[in-house]
Design a protein around this motif. Structure first.
Motif, PDB file in Angstrom:
ATOM      1  N   MET A   1      73.175  -7.049  46.009  1.00  0.00           N
ATOM      2  CA  MET A   1      72.727  -6.404  47.231  1.00  0.00           C
ATOM      3  C   MET A   1      71.929  -5.153  46.868  1.00  0.00           C
ATOM      4  O   MET A   1      72.323  -4.385  46.014  1.00  0.00           O
ATOM      5  N   SER A   2      70.874  -4.987  47.564  1.00  0.00           N
ATOM      6  CA  SER A   2      69.987  -3.870  47.301  1.00  0.00           C
ATOM      7  C   SER A   2      70.468  -2.608  48.007  1.00  0.00           C
ATOM      8  O   SER A   2      70.942  -2.660  49.127  1.00  0.00           O
ATOM      9  N   ARG A   3      70.318  -1.476  47.350  1.00  0.00           N
ATOM     10  CA  ARG A   3      70.630  -0.190  47.973  1.00  0.00           C
ATOM     11  C   ARG A   3      69.432   0.320  48.775  1.00  0.00           C
ATOM     12  O   ARG A   3      69.571   1.160  49.622  1.00  0.00           O
ATOM     13  N   ASN A   4      68.233  -0.179  48.460  1.00  0.00           N
ATOM     14  CA  ASN A   4      67.031   0.241  49.163  1.00  0.00           C
ATOM     15  C   ASN A   4      66.847  -0.624  50.397  1.00  0.00           C
ATOM     16  O   ASN A   4      66.799  -1.838  50.303  1.00  0.00           O
ATOM     17  N   SER A   5      66.747   0.036  51.539  1.00  0.00           N
ATOM     18  CA  SER A   5      66.504  -0.716  52.759  1.00  0.00           C
ATOM     19  C   SER A   5      65.114  -1.319  52.711  1.00  0.00           C
ATOM     20  O   SER A   5      64.171  -0.708  52.244  1.00  0.00           O
ATOM     21  N   SER A   6      65.019  -2.527  53.183  1.00  0.00           N
ATOM     22  CA  SER A   6      63.718  -3.157  53.324  1.00  0.00           C
ATOM     23  C   SER A   6      63.541  -3.470  54.802  1.00  0.00           C
ATOM     24  O   SER A   6      64.523  -3.613  55.532  1.00  0.00           O
ATOM     25  N   PRO A   7      62.316  -3.564  55.258  1.00  0.00           N
ATOM     26  CA  PRO A   7      62.100  -3.947  56.648  1.00  0.00           C
ATOM     27  C   PRO A   7      62.773  -5.283  56.980  1.00  0.00           C
ATOM     28  O   PRO A   7      63.259  -5.466  58.089  1.00  0.00           O
ATOM     29  N   ALA A   8      62.853  -6.185  56.005  1.00  0.00           N
ATOM     30  CA  ALA A   8      63.515  -7.476  56.239  1.00  0.00           C
ATOM     31  C   ALA A   8      64.999  -7.269  56.500  1.00  0.00           C
ATOM     32  O   ALA A   8      65.559  -7.865  57.438  1.00  0.00           O
ATOM     33  N   ALA A   9      65.652  -6.446  55.696  1.00  0.00           N
ATOM     34  CA  ALA A   9      67.082  -6.186  55.887  1.00  0.00           C
ATOM     35  C   ALA A   9      67.347  -5.531  57.238  1.00  0.00           C
ATOM     36  O   ALA A   9      68.313  -5.861  57.924  1.00  0.00           O
ATOM     37  N   VAL A  10      66.469  -4.624  57.637  1.00  0.00           N
ATOM     38  CA  VAL A  10      66.613  -3.954  58.928  1.00  0.00           C
ATOM     39  C   VAL A  10      66.465  -4.962  60.069  1.00  0.00           C
ATOM     40  O   VAL A  10      67.259  -4.971  61.016  1.00  0.00           O
ATOM     41  N   GLN A  11      65.477  -5.852  59.971  1.00  0.00           N
ATOM     42  CA  GLN A  11      65.249  -6.855  61.022  1.00  0.00           C
ATOM     43  C   GLN A  11      66.419  -7.835  61.117  1.00  0.00           C
ATOM     44  O   GLN A  11      66.902  -8.123  62.207  1.00  0.00           O
ATOM     45  N   ILE A  12      66.873  -8.334  59.980  1.00  0.00           N
ATOM     46  CA  ILE A  12      68.000  -9.268  59.979  1.00  0.00           C
ATOM     47  C   ILE A  12      69.250  -8.580  60.524  1.00  0.00           C
ATOM     48  O   ILE A  12      69.985  -9.152  61.333  1.00  0.00           O
ATOM     49  N   GLY A  13      69.481  -7.358  60.104  1.00  0.00           N
ATOM     50  CA  GLY A  13      70.633  -6.602  60.598  1.00  0.00           C
ATOM     51  C   GLY A  13      70.588  -6.408  62.098  1.00  0.00           C
ATOM     52  O   GLY A  13      71.606  -6.540  62.787  1.00  0.00           O
ATOM     53  N   SER A  14      69.421  -6.102  62.611  1.00  0.00           N
ATOM     54  CA  SER A  14      69.250  -5.957  64.055  1.00  0.00           C
ATOM     55  C   SER A  14      69.520  -7.274  64.771  1.00  0.00           C
ATOM     56  O   SER A  14      70.175  -7.298  65.826  1.00  0.00           O
ATOM     57  N   ASN A  15      69.041  -8.371  64.194  1.00  0.00           N
ATOM     58  CA  ASN A  15      69.276  -9.682  64.791  1.00  0.00           C
ATOM     59  C   ASN A  15      70.766 -10.028  64.808  1.00  0.00           C
ATOM     60  O   ASN A  15      71.269 -10.592  65.788  1.00  0.00           O
ATOM     61  N   ILE A  16      71.470  -9.688  63.746  1.00  0.00           N
ATOM     62  CA  ILE A  16      72.920  -9.927  63.693  1.00  0.00           C
ATOM     63  C   ILE A  16      73.618  -9.100  64.771  1.00  0.00           C
ATOM     64  O   ILE A  16      74.446  -9.618  65.527  1.00  0.00           O
ATOM     65  N   ALA A  17      73.294  -7.813  64.835  1.00  0.00           N
ATOM     66  CA  ALA A  17      73.929  -6.939  65.818  1.00  0.00           C
ATOM     67  C   ALA A  17      73.664  -7.411  67.244  1.00  0.00           C
ATOM     68  O   ALA A  17      74.579  -7.428  68.079  1.00  0.00           O
ATOM     69  N   ASN A  18      72.438  -7.820  67.524  1.00  0.00           N
ATOM     70  CA  ASN A  18      72.107  -8.297  68.873  1.00  0.00           C
ATOM     71  C   ASN A  18      72.880  -9.559  69.227  1.00  0.00           C
ATOM     72  O   ASN A  18      73.398  -9.690  70.346  1.00  0.00           O
ATOM     73  N   ALA A  19      72.967 -10.491  68.283  1.00  0.00           N
ATOM     74  CA  ALA A  19      73.708 -11.732  68.534  1.00  0.00           C
ATOM     75  C   ALA A  19      75.195 -11.444  68.719  1.00  0.00           C
ATOM     76  O   ALA A  19      75.853 -12.034  69.590  1.00  0.00           O
ATOM     77  N   ARG A  20      75.728 -10.538  67.921  1.00  0.00           N
ATOM     78  CA  ARG A  20      77.146 -10.162  68.032  1.00  0.00           C
ATOM     79  C   ARG A  20      77.438  -9.526  69.382  1.00  0.00           C
ATOM     80  O   ARG A  20      78.402  -9.883  70.066  1.00  0.00           O
ATOM     81  N   LYS A  21      76.585  -8.598  69.776  1.00  0.00           N
ATOM     82  CA  LYS A  21      76.789  -7.901  71.053  1.00  0.00           C
ATOM     83  C   LYS A  21      76.629  -8.842  72.240  1.00  0.00           C
ATOM     84  O   LYS A  21      77.314  -8.681  73.256  1.00  0.00           O
ATOM     85  N   ALA A  22      75.746  -9.830  72.119  1.00  0.00           N
ATOM     86  CA  ALA A  22      75.567 -10.807  73.207  1.00  0.00           C
ATOM     87  C   ALA A  22      76.846 -11.599  73.445  1.00  0.00           C
ATOM     88  O   ALA A  22      77.084 -12.075  74.560  1.00  0.00           O
ATOM     89  N   LEU A  23      77.678 -11.708  72.423  1.00  0.00           N
ATOM     90  CA  LEU A  23      78.965 -12.400  72.550  1.00  0.00           C
ATOM     91  C   LEU A  23      80.107 -11.438  72.858  1.00  0.00           C
ATOM     92  O   LEU A  23      81.266 -11.848  72.897  1.00  0.00           O
ATOM     93  N   SER A  24      79.777 -10.156  73.040  1.00  0.00           N
ATOM     94  CA  SER A  24      80.792  -9.110  73.240  1.00  0.00           C
ATOM     95  C   SER A  24      81.820  -9.131  72.106  1.00  0.00           C
ATOM     96  O   SER A  24      83.021  -8.992  72.330  1.00  0.00           O
ATOM     97  N   MET A  25      81.324  -9.294  70.905  1.00  0.00           N
ATOM     98  CA  MET A  25      82.165  -9.374  69.717  1.00  0.00           C
ATOM     99  C   MET A  25      82.082  -8.058  68.958  1.00  0.00           C
ATOM    100  O   MET A  25      81.007  -7.466  68.856  1.00  0.00           O
ATOM    101  N   THR A  26      83.205  -7.606  68.438  1.00  0.00           N
ATOM    102  CA  THR A  26      83.201  -6.399  67.618  1.00  0.00           C
ATOM    103  C   THR A  26      82.840  -6.760  66.179  1.00  0.00           C
ATOM    104  O   THR A  26      82.893  -7.934  65.781  1.00  0.00           O
TER     105      THR A  26
END
Length: 83
Positions: A1-26
């Motif tokens: 795992m990279s310590r340097n954020s990449s725009p790809a990691a930020v986008q994927i992370g945002s997509n995960i968070a959005n999908a999780r929140k859409a399910l009202s999942m913690t």
């Protein structure tokens, strides 16, 4: 795992968070469902780390989405390389 954020990691992370929140999942519920430590889930969602393909698929399965949904908006130019 990279310590340097990449725009790809930020986008994927945002997509995960959005999908999780859409399910009202913690984060903790996603961690249990995906069998991935909650600290790793938090790092992925924050874009601080890039998961491997196996983890991406496990997260997608836990969120009941196709893995491609988590890659939405990601293009090759978004990955940080040392070339």
């Amino acid at each position: 795992m990279s310590r340097n954020s990449s725009p790809a990691a930020v986008q994927i992370g945002s997509n995960i968070a959005n999908a999780r929140k859409a399910l009202s999942m913690t984060v903790d519920q996603l961690a249990v469902a995906s069998r991935i430590d909650s600290s790793n889930i938090r790092s992925y969602e924050a874009g601080r780390a890039m998961m491997n393909v196996r983890s991406l698929v496990r997260i997608a399965e836990a969120l009941k989405v196709d893995p491609g949904v988590l890659l939405d908006g990601v293009v090759s130019e978004m990955f940080v390389t040392s070339d």
